[in-house]
Write a protein that holds these residues in place. Structure first.
Motif, short mmCIF file in Angstrom:
data_model
loop_
_atom_site.label_atom_id
_atom_site.label_comp_id
_atom_site.label_asym_id
_atom_site.label_seq_id
_atom_site.Cartn_x
_atom_site.Cartn_y
_atom_site.Cartn_z
N VAL A 1 0.85 -1.19 0.00
CA VAL A 1 0.00 0.00 0.00
C VAL A 1 0.89 1.24 0.00
O VAL A 1 2.07 1.18 0.34
CB VAL A 1 -0.94 0.04 1.23
CG1 VAL A 1 -1.92 -1.12 1.21
CG2 VAL A 1 -0.14 0.05 2.53
N GLY B 1 -5.19 8.42 -2.76
CA GLY B 1 -6.24 7.52 -3.22
C GLY B 1 -7.32 7.41 -2.17
O GLY B 1 -7.29 8.09 -1.15
N GLY C 1 -4.66 6.51 0.52
CA GLY C 1 -3.75 6.12 -0.54
C GLY C 1 -4.26 5.01 -1.42
O GLY C 1 -5.46 4.90 -1.69
N MET C 2 -3.34 4.13 -1.84
CA MET C 2 -3.62 3.10 -2.82
C MET C 2 -3.41 1.72 -2.22
O MET C 2 -2.42 1.47 -1.53
CB MET C 2 -2.71 3.26 -4.04
CG MET C 2 -3.01 4.48 -4.87
SD MET C 2 -1.80 4.68 -6.21
CE MET C 2 -0.49 5.48 -5.31
N ASP C 3 -4.36 0.84 -2.51
CA ASP C 3 -4.25 -0.57 -2.15
C ASP C 3 -3.69 -1.30 -3.36
O ASP C 3 -4.35 -1.44 -4.39
CB ASP C 3 -5.64 -1.10 -1.78
CG ASP C 3 -5.60 -2.56 -1.36
OD1 ASP C 3 -4.51 -3.17 -1.41
OD2 ASP C 3 -6.66 -3.09 -0.98
N LEU C 4 -2.44 -1.77 -3.25
CA LEU C 4 -1.75 -2.40 -4.37
C LEU C 4 -1.67 -3.92 -4.21
O LEU C 4 -0.89 -4.57 -4.91
CB LEU C 4 -0.33 -1.83 -4.48
CG LEU C 4 -0.23 -0.31 -4.64
CD1 LEU C 4 1.22 0.14 -4.55
CD2 LEU C 4 -0.84 0.13 -5.96
N ALA D 1 -2.32 -5.41 -7.52
CA ALA D 1 -1.77 -4.70 -8.68
C ALA D 1 -0.80 -5.60 -9.44
O ALA D 1 -0.18 -6.50 -8.87
CB ALA D 1 -1.05 -3.43 -8.23
N LEU E 1 4.62 5.14 -10.17
CA LEU E 1 4.09 5.53 -8.87
C LEU E 1 4.93 6.65 -8.26
O LEU E 1 4.40 7.60 -7.70
CB LEU E 1 4.06 4.34 -7.93
CG LEU E 1 2.97 3.29 -8.16
CD1 LEU E 1 3.19 2.10 -7.24
CD2 LEU E 1 1.59 3.88 -7.94
N THR F 1 3.35 10.34 -7.69
CA THR F 1 3.26 10.78 -6.29
C THR F 1 4.06 12.06 -6.08
O THR F 1 3.60 12.99 -5.38
CB THR F 1 3.78 9.68 -5.35
OG1 THR F 1 3.04 8.47 -5.58
CG2 THR F 1 3.62 10.09 -3.90
#
Length: 384
Positions: free
Chosen positions: A270, A279, A304-307, A310, A319, A323
């Motif tokens: 993440v 995110g 943020g982002m849950d990767l 991914a 990224l 960012t």
């Protein structure tokens, strides 16, 4: 930024089944190639929790075969792999075997003459993940140097590189040598531990390199273009295959104000911040004694982002670039530890390119001459 697509579990399962069908044999399991070298020898082991062979720890396995193991030397995260990143590892004794455990992380990163005085031969068997800043290869470098200086033979038992398909990123420049970048190799070097050991010796990257008696035990039926799922997490903050795949791309964020999920159940899977919304995914780092005692942005709600699903792999720059631009627009501090960021990158050029607003294509183009030279330089040392 690249589109994030779900990673198919079936794809990973099929890759694992392919390895099994082809009969991948780890170096540690090819005992006929190294047990004769241990006969009547006092043995020192550089191992950790990943040093498994035939469902047993290598130390237990060799003790059962009456090998005279005198001591264990442990890298970052300790012998059993339960110490957090950067934690000082204390000397002690293994509860199961009674063997002395000597730390190679903390004040003493290189085996001392006193540590080696009653040792006739050393065995190194640790699972790596293929990124220059993962410190097990730095431990290998220093163990090789100590062995060479003390005239002690070294056996390196080989294991797969889960990121072995990739050779990418900047080659470490001399001015940025550190424990997260001991040798002049790319961020992703595409080599196994045994291959790196041969290159470290062959390129004279250690003192007394020519004097080192190095014996590598290669794997059977291994190919770098196939996936390999690690049966044991190599460290507390790389708990699964996804974290290992994302680690090369996310580790540079350690030199920034952004959290990569240390202090959560999904480290290196993440990205998040409390002031710049990266995110919709929310998480809050908490102190975890065995993996992240003092996580960045502890106790704060991060966005943020849950990767975790991914498909990013190799060294993905998208990224980092996106960012950086978000922080720039928000007028918030991003790279708050520039010296550490540069050590991780192996150069200050990447940080300066970010600040100059260069495109990913332009940044990558600058790496190509050095990468081409490295690929030629490493060729004599490749085993697979």
């Amino acid at each position: 930024m690249k589109k994030l697509m779900p990673k198919t579990a079936l794809w990973v399962l099929l890759a694992m089944m392919t390895f099994a069908a082809q009969g991948l044999t780890l170096g540690a399991a090819r005992t006929d190639l190294y047990l004769p070298l241990l006969k009547n020898k006092r043995v020192g082991m550089i191992v950790n929790q990943t040093s498994m062979v035939n469902q047993m720890h290598l130390v237990d396995y060799l003790l059962a075969k009456k090998v005279d193991i005198r001591k264990v030397m442990a890298p970052e995260h300790g012998f059993r792999g339960d110490a957090g990143a950067g934690e000082t590892i204390a000397d002690g004794h293994d509860e199961k075997t009674g063997l002395p455990i000597l730390s190679l992380y903390g004040k003493t990163k290189k085996p001392t003459p006193a540590m080696l005085q009653d040792i006739d031969i050393l065995i190194f068997d640790i699972q790596d993940v293929g990124a220059r800043f993962y410190t097990y290869i730095s431990t290998l470098h220093l163990v090789m140097e100590a062995a060479a200086e003390q005239g002690i033979p070294l056996i390196v038992l080989d294991r797969p590189n889960p990121n072995g398909r990739f050779v990418d990123g900047p080659v470490r420049e001399e001015a940025f040598a550190s424990f997260v970048g001991m040798d002049p190799i790319p961020l992703l070097h595409g080599m196994t531990m045994a291959e790196l050991a041969q290159m470290i010796k062959g390129e004279n990257w250690i003192s007394h390199a020519a004097a080192l008696s190095l014996h590598v035990v290669k794997m059977a039926n291994y190919r770098k273009d196939q996936l390999y799922s690690l049966p044991v997490p190599p460290s507390p903050n790389l708990p699964n295959d996804q974290a290992i795949a994302l680690y090369p791309s996310l580790c540079l964020f350690e030199g920034t104000t952004v959290s990569v999920g240390r202090g959560t159940p999904y480290p290196f899977q993440v990205l998040g911040h409390d002031k710049v919304k990266l995110g919709e995914f929310q998480f809050s780092p908490q102190s975890l004694p065995n993996s992240a005692p003092y996580p960045k942005l502890e106790g704060k709600v991060l966005f943020g982002m849950d990767l975790r699903h991914a498909s990013l792999e190799g060294f993905d720059l998208s990224l980092l670039l996106s960012t950086y631009e978000q922080f720039k627009r928000a007028d918030e501090s991003f790279i708050d530890r520039p010296a550490f960021f540069d050590k991780l990158a192996g150069t200050d050029q990447l940080r300066r390119d970010l600040e100059a607003g260069k495109s990913e294509a332009d940044i990558r183009q600058q790496w190509q001459p050095a990468l081409t030279r490295f690929k030629q330089q490493r060729r004599p040392y490749l085993l697979y």
